[in-house]
Every structure is written in structure tokens, then in C-alpha cells.
Design a protein around this motif. Structure first.
Motif, PDB file in Angstrom:
ATOM      1  N   LEU A 155       0.860  -1.184   0.000  1.00  0.00           N
ATOM      2  CA  LEU A 155       0.000   0.000   0.000  1.00  0.00           C
ATOM      3  C   LEU A 155       0.889   1.223   0.000  1.00  0.00           C
ATOM      4  N   LEU A 156       0.843   1.974  -1.079  1.00  0.00           N
ATOM      5  CA  LEU A 156       1.592   3.223  -1.194  1.00  0.00           C
ATOM      6  C   LEU A 156       0.578   4.355  -1.305  1.00  0.00           C
ATOM      7  N   ARG A 157       0.743   5.332  -0.443  1.00  0.00           N
ATOM      8  CA  ARG A 157      -0.277   6.376  -0.323  1.00  0.00           C
ATOM      9  C   ARG A 157       0.043   7.617  -1.156  1.00  0.00           C
ATOM     10  N   CYS A 158      -1.008   8.171  -1.723  1.00  0.00           N
ATOM     11  CA  CYS A 158      -0.875   9.375  -2.528  1.00  0.00           C
ATOM     12  C   CYS A 158      -2.123  10.231  -2.341  1.00  0.00           C
ATOM     13  N   ASN A 159      -1.930  11.470  -2.014  1.00  0.00           N
ATOM     14  CA  ASN A 159      -3.010  12.453  -1.980  1.00  0.00           C
ATOM     15  C   ASN A 159      -2.660  13.584  -2.929  1.00  0.00           C
ATOM     16  N   TYR A 160      -3.669  14.118  -3.549  1.00  0.00           N
ATOM     17  CA  TYR A 160      -3.434  15.148  -4.546  1.00  0.00           C
ATOM     18  C   TYR A 160      -4.270  16.380  -4.243  1.00  0.00           C
ATOM     19  N   SER A 161      -3.891  17.454  -4.879  1.00  0.00           N
ATOM     20  CA  SER A 161      -4.670  18.682  -4.832  1.00  0.00           C
ATOM     21  C   SER A 161      -4.817  19.183  -6.254  1.00  0.00           C
ATOM     22  N   SER A 162      -6.052  19.472  -6.631  1.00  0.00           N
ATOM     23  CA  SER A 162      -6.294  19.954  -7.980  1.00  0.00           C
ATOM     24  C   SER A 162      -7.570  20.773  -7.987  1.00  0.00           C
ATOM     25  N   SER A 163      -7.563  21.869  -8.708  1.00  0.00           N
ATOM     26  CA  SER A 163      -8.743  22.734  -8.753  1.00  0.00           C
ATOM     27  C   SER A 163      -9.757  22.251  -9.783  1.00  0.00           C
ATOM     28  N   VAL A 164      -9.357  21.298 -10.598  1.00  0.00           N
ATOM     29  CA  VAL A 164     -10.243  20.747 -11.620  1.00  0.00           C
ATOM     30  C   VAL A 164     -10.074  19.234 -11.604  1.00  0.00           C
ATOM     31  N   PRO A 165     -10.994  18.506 -12.247  1.00  0.00           N
ATOM     32  CA  PRO A 165     -10.838  17.047 -12.280  1.00  0.00           C
ATOM     33  C   PRO A 165      -9.461  16.657 -12.812  1.00  0.00           C
ATOM     34  N   PRO A 166      -8.787  15.825 -12.061  1.00  0.00           N
ATOM     35  CA  PRO A 166      -7.391  15.506 -12.428  1.00  0.00           C
ATOM     36  C   PRO A 166      -7.250  14.242 -13.265  1.00  0.00           C
ATOM     37  N   TYR A 167      -6.126  14.175 -13.953  1.00  0.00           N
ATOM     38  CA  TYR A 167      -5.608  12.905 -14.428  1.00  0.00           C
ATOM     39  C   TYR A 167      -4.582  12.487 -13.370  1.00  0.00           C
ATOM     40  N   LEU A 168      -4.586  11.223 -12.999  1.00  0.00           N
ATOM     41  CA  LEU A 168      -3.682  10.744 -11.962  1.00  0.00           C
ATOM     42  C   LEU A 168      -2.864   9.573 -12.480  1.00  0.00           C
ATOM     43  N   PHE A 169      -1.634   9.499 -12.043  1.00  0.00           N
ATOM     44  CA  PHE A 169      -0.705   8.499 -12.552  1.00  0.00           C
ATOM     45  C   PHE A 169       0.100   7.893 -11.409  1.00  0.00           C
ATOM     46  N   TRP A 170       0.523   6.672 -11.633  1.00  0.00           N
ATOM     47  CA  TRP A 170       1.602   6.076 -10.858  1.00  0.00           C
ATOM     48  C   TRP A 170       2.676   5.638 -11.851  1.00  0.00           C
ATOM     49  N   TYR A 171       3.898   6.087 -11.556  1.00  0.00           N
ATOM     50  CA  TYR A 171       5.058   5.671 -12.332  1.00  0.00           C
ATOM     51  C   TYR A 171       5.992   4.887 -11.412  1.00  0.00           C
ATOM     52  N   VAL A 172       6.768   3.991 -12.010  1.00  0.00           N
ATOM     53  CA  VAL A 172       7.741   3.218 -11.251  1.00  0.00           C
ATOM     54  C   VAL A 172       9.115   3.396 -11.901  1.00  0.00           C
ATOM     55  N   GLN A 173      10.124   3.472 -11.043  1.00  0.00           N
ATOM     56  CA  GLN A 173      11.486   3.541 -11.550  1.00  0.00           C
ATOM     57  C   GLN A 173      12.297   2.417 -10.920  1.00  0.00           C
ATOM     58  N   TYR A 174      12.687   1.482 -11.753  1.00  0.00           N
ATOM     59  CA  TYR A 174      13.569   0.423 -11.302  1.00  0.00           C
ATOM     60  C   TYR A 174      15.007   0.940 -11.348  1.00  0.00           C
ATOM     61  N   PRO A 175      15.888   0.346 -10.585  1.00  0.00           N
ATOM     62  CA  PRO A 175      17.273   0.827 -10.551  1.00  0.00           C
ATOM     63  C   PRO A 175      17.885   0.958 -11.943  1.00  0.00           C
ATOM     64  N   ASN A 176      18.481   2.121 -12.170  1.00  0.00           N
ATOM     65  CA  ASN A 176      19.192   2.402 -13.426  1.00  0.00           C
ATOM     66  C   ASN A 176      18.290   2.380 -14.658  1.00  0.00           C
ATOM     67  N   GLN A 177      17.008   2.597 -14.440  1.00  0.00           N
ATOM     68  CA  GLN A 177      16.090   2.659 -15.560  1.00  0.00           C
ATOM     69  C   GLN A 177      15.287   3.957 -15.522  1.00  0.00           C
ATOM     70  N   GLY A 178      14.548   4.190 -16.586  1.00  0.00           N
ATOM     71  CA  GLY A 178      13.703   5.375 -16.645  1.00  0.00           C
ATOM     72  C   GLY A 178      12.393   5.149 -15.918  1.00  0.00           C
ATOM     73  N   LEU A 179      11.539   6.141 -15.980  1.00  0.00           N
ATOM     74  CA  LEU A 179      10.220   6.041 -15.357  1.00  0.00           C
ATOM     75  C   LEU A 179       9.277   5.288 -16.283  1.00  0.00           C
ATOM     76  N   GLN A 180       8.550   4.364 -15.710  1.00  0.00           N
ATOM     77  CA  GLN A 180       7.607   3.548 -16.487  1.00  0.00           C
ATOM     78  C   GLN A 180       6.207   3.740 -15.929  1.00  0.00           C
ATOM     79  N   LEU A 181       5.250   3.928 -16.806  1.00  0.00           N
ATOM     80  CA  LEU A 181       3.885   4.113 -16.356  1.00  0.00           C
ATOM     81  C   LEU A 181       3.315   2.801 -15.833  1.00  0.00           C
ATOM     82  N   LEU A 182       2.819   2.822 -14.585  1.00  0.00           N
ATOM     83  CA  LEU A 182       2.160   1.658 -13.996  1.00  0.00           C
ATOM     84  C   LEU A 182       0.681   1.651 -14.323  1.00  0.00           C
ATOM     85  N   LEU A 183       0.049   2.789 -14.082  1.00  0.00           N
ATOM     86  CA  LEU A 183      -1.379   2.915 -14.350  1.00  0.00           C
ATOM     87  C   LEU A 183      -1.760   4.380 -14.382  1.00  0.00           C
TER      88      LEU A 183
END
Lengths: 117, 113
Positions: free
Chosen positions: B20-48
Motif C-alpha cells: 500500500l503506497l499512499r498518494c493524496n493530490y490537490s487539484s482545482s479541476v478534475p485531475p488525471y492521476l498516474f503512478w510511475y515506477v522507476q527500477y534501478p538504473n532505468q527510466g520512469l515507467q507508467l504503472l497505471l
């Protein structure tokens, strides 16, 4: 399909020197973004290109940073002269869709780790 | 304006336990939300990604996240942790009208055998 390519992967330079980072986006992606992560902090937006035009450069720290995207293909980010606080990982990303990057989000490169000593 | 807060810069779980990894956001309009993962020595990859529609979003590698507007949260979960899940995870938000994504500070996930 080739991904987003960044080079060099690592760069160590002395304070006052100049460094140029390069990013090759996915072919056909009009949107190109630069982000930076200073050690332990959040990944911060630097700027956004649409083709060769700077759409938003509000995140650029100061005038020592210059980004270009000639011809709307690859982009360079030059730091001149480099300062110690410029150390961090510089990420490039590209997308077709500018709002959230479309169904696949942004495609990020592996980053360039810049160390200024 | 938009912002993201990730609670916990480091999280440790045992292999097979709930992630369980927690995330809270603040946005004045409906947001798009993302989770990215970075494995060691790699770039950011979209999880969902959440844009509109179903609030429970499934991603790669068995991860899912639920958008809860009333709580302004977008927590990431996985029922059973695997050693290969050890990485750094970033929550991010993109608000309507903005063309840039704002990231959280990241959470490093350690999986203990």
C-alpha cells in the motif's frame, strides 16, 4: 519502436564548465518534456516543447539553462556555467497527447545523472 | 494549481504481503492521476493511469489504484508483494488545462524475503 533515448547517461563536470544533455524522443511525438530530480526531492518540470516551439518553460531554474529543439526532433539542454546545485537526474519524456500523455502517459528516457563537483 | 503528497519516503513489506503506497493530490479541476515506477538504473515507467470513468484502475504487474474524490486520494495497492517490485514509485497529477505533470517526492519500496 525505439523509446526515448538520453545521453550521456552520466556526466561529471566541474563547477563553471558547460554540459549539454541530449534527448531523442519517440519518432512522431510532437510533445517533449524535460524534468529534473534533485537528490531525494520530487521530479520537477523544467519545460515543454511542442514540435520546435517552447510551450511552457516556467520550470527552468535560471538563464544558465538553455533548451533547444531544432527541427522538432531531438532536444538539447545546455547548462552554462554549471553550479553545484545543478546536480541531479535530468529526465526527458515525450508523448503524442499533451494532456497527460494519452493512454500510455508520457514515455520517459532513462535519464542523465549530472554531477557538478 | 496542482500538487501531490506521497506519505512515506520508504516502505518495507515482506514478500507476499500487501503493498500500500499512499498518494493524496490537490487539484482545482478534475485531475488525471498516474503512478510511475522507476527500477534501478532505468527510466520512469507508467504503472497505471486514471482519467475518467471507473475509479478502480488496474495496471501492470498486478498493481491497482482507486481514485477517491472525496478523500483526494489515489493509493496504489498490490495484494502480494514480489521481490521484483522493489523500486521507487511516483504518484503524479495532471489537471485539466495544464500540460505538465506534477510529481510527488517518491516512495522507495523494499521487499523483504
Amino acid at each position: 519502436e525505439a523509446g526515448v533515448t538520453q545521453f550521456p547517461s552520466h556526466s561529471v563536470i566541474e563547477k563553471g564548465q558547460t554540459v549539454t544533455l541530449r534527448c531523442d524522443p519517440i519518432s512522431g511525438h510532437d510533445n517533449l518534456y524535460w524534468y529534473r530530480r534533485v537528490m531525494g526531492k520530487e521530479i520537477k518540470f523544467l519545460l515543454h516543447f511542442v514540435k520546435e516551439s517552447k510551450q511552457d518553460e516556467s520550470g527552468m531554474p535560471n538563464n544558465r539553462f538553455l533548451a533547444e529543439r531544432t527541427g522538432g526532433t531531438y532536444s538539447t539542454l545546455k547548462v552554462q556555467p554549471a553550479e553545484l546545485e545543478d546536480s541531479g537526474v535530468y529526465f526527458c519524456a515525450s508523448s503524442q497527447d499533451s494532456l497527460g500523455g494519452g493512454p500510455d502517459g508520457y514515455t520517459f528516457g532513462s535519464g542523465t545523472r549530472l554531477t557538478v563537483v | 494549481a496542482q500538487s501531490v503528497t506521497q506519505l512515506g519516503s520508504h516502505v518495507s513489506v515482506s514478500e507476499g504481503a500487501l503493498v500500500l503506497l499512499r498518494c493524496n493530490y490537490s487539484s482545482s479541476v478534475p485531475p488525471y492521476l498516474f503512478w510511475y515506477v522507476q527500477y534501478p538504473n532505468q527510466g520512469l515507467q507508467l504503472l497505471l493511469k486514471y482519467t475518467t470513468g471507473a475509479t478502480l484502475v488496474k495496471g501492470i504487474n498486478g498493481f491497482e489504484a482507486e481514485f477517491k474524490k472525496s478523500e483526494t486520494s489515489f493509493h496504489l495497492t498490490k495484494p502480494s508483494a514480489h521481490m521484483s517490485d522493489a523500486a521507487e514509485y511516483f504518484c503524479a497529477v495532471n489537471s485539466g488545462g495544464y500540460q505538465k505533470v506534477t510529481f510527488g517526492t517518491g516512495t522507495k519500496l523494499q521487499v523483504i524475503p
